[in-house]
Motif scaffolding. Structure first.
Motif, PDB file in Angstrom:
ATOM      1  N   ALA A  59       0.862  -1.192   0.000  1.00 48.73           N
ATOM      2  CA  ALA A  59       0.000   0.000   0.000  1.00 48.73           C
ATOM      3  C   ALA A  59       0.895   1.238   0.000  1.00 48.73           C
ATOM      4  N   ILE A  60       0.309   2.361  -0.377  1.00 45.27           N
ATOM      5  CA  ILE A  60       1.056   3.621  -0.399  1.00 45.27           C
ATOM      6  C   ILE A  60       0.145   4.749   0.089  1.00 45.27           C
ATOM      7  N   THR A  61       0.740   5.703   0.773  1.00 44.38           N
ATOM      8  CA  THR A  61       0.019   6.902   1.197  1.00 44.38           C
ATOM      9  C   THR A  61       0.602   8.083   0.436  1.00 44.38           C
ATOM     10  N   LEU A  62      -0.257   8.829  -0.271  1.00 45.47           N
ATOM     11  CA  LEU A  62       0.190   9.994  -1.025  1.00 45.47           C
ATOM     12  C   LEU A  62      -0.072  11.255  -0.213  1.00 45.47           C
ATOM     13  N   ARG A  63       0.789  12.257  -0.409  1.00 44.95           N
ATOM     14  CA  ARG A  63       0.622  13.555   0.256  1.00 44.95           C
ATOM     15  C   ARG A  63       0.820  14.648  -0.773  1.00 44.95           C
ATOM     16  N   GLY A  64       0.166  15.788  -0.539  1.00 45.57           N
ATOM     17  CA  GLY A  64       0.345  16.894  -1.459  1.00 45.57           C
ATOM     18  C   GLY A  64      -0.352  18.150  -1.014  1.00 45.57           C
ATOM     19  N   THR A  65      -0.406  19.118  -1.934  1.00 43.10           N
ATOM     20  CA  THR A  65      -1.063  20.393  -1.679  1.00 43.10           C
ATOM     21  C   THR A  65      -1.989  20.707  -2.844  1.00 43.10           C
ATOM     22  N   ALA A  66      -2.952  21.571  -2.572  1.00 46.72           N
ATOM     23  CA  ALA A  66      -3.871  22.032  -3.610  1.00 46.72           C
ATOM     24  C   ALA A  66      -4.243  23.480  -3.315  1.00 46.72           C
ATOM     25  N   SER A  67      -4.532  24.240  -4.356  1.00 50.73           N
ATOM     26  CA  SER A  67      -4.976  25.621  -4.170  1.00 50.73           C
ATOM     27  C   SER A  67      -5.956  25.972  -5.274  1.00 50.73           C
ATOM     28  N   ASP A  68      -6.719  27.029  -5.042  1.00 53.20           N
ATOM     29  CA  ASP A  68      -7.741  27.473  -5.990  1.00 53.20           C
ATOM     30  C   ASP A  68      -7.933  28.969  -5.811  1.00 53.20           C
TER      31      ASP A  68
END
Length: 128
Positions: A59-68
């Motif tokens: 399994a893998i856990t993804l991380r990140g950012t988002a903006s709008d």
């Protein structure tokens, strides 16, 4: 002598039957208000840092950012294996552990705003 007859009046042509309550014409689709949000959220996957990854993990856990330009309302993930889910957080997000099948797994992360605009990124994870 004969009595002259007045000329006969012609009978008007019959009109076709029309329903008592004809259906109203279809309304045109609503136009978006002037200045409505049409900007898709931007999305960055921080982990893994590369667009492809080789692993032996299940399994893998993804991380990140988002903006709008207004606000990000949700981050969703989906896998080519059919699994999907909602990430935790919006401007800084983390997926739960995403199960990986042996071989190639394509993971898609999609950011959506309240106006329905979306942006996406993908990662290809190969499990040996």
């Amino acid at each position: 002598p004969s009595n002259p007859q007045p000329p006969s009046t012609p009978t008007p042509p019959s009109t076709p039957n029309t329903p008592a309550n004809p259906p109203p014409p279809a309304a045109p689709p609503p136009k978006p208000p002037a200045g409505s949000d049409t900007v898709a959220p931007s999305l960055t996957i921080l982990y893994p840092a590369a667009a492809t990854l080789l692993t032996s993990a299940s399994a893998i856990t993804l991380r990140g950012t988002a903006s709008d330009n207004v606000a990000v309302s949700e981050i969703r993930w989906s896998s080519s294996t059919g699994a999907s889910g909602l990430a935790q957080g919006t401007t800084q997000w983390t997926t739960g552990p995403i199960p990986l099948n042996q071989g190639t797994n394509t993971l898609v992360i999609r950011a959506r705003d309240a106006a329905g605009n979306s942006g996406w990124r993908s990662v290809v994870v190969t499990r040996r």
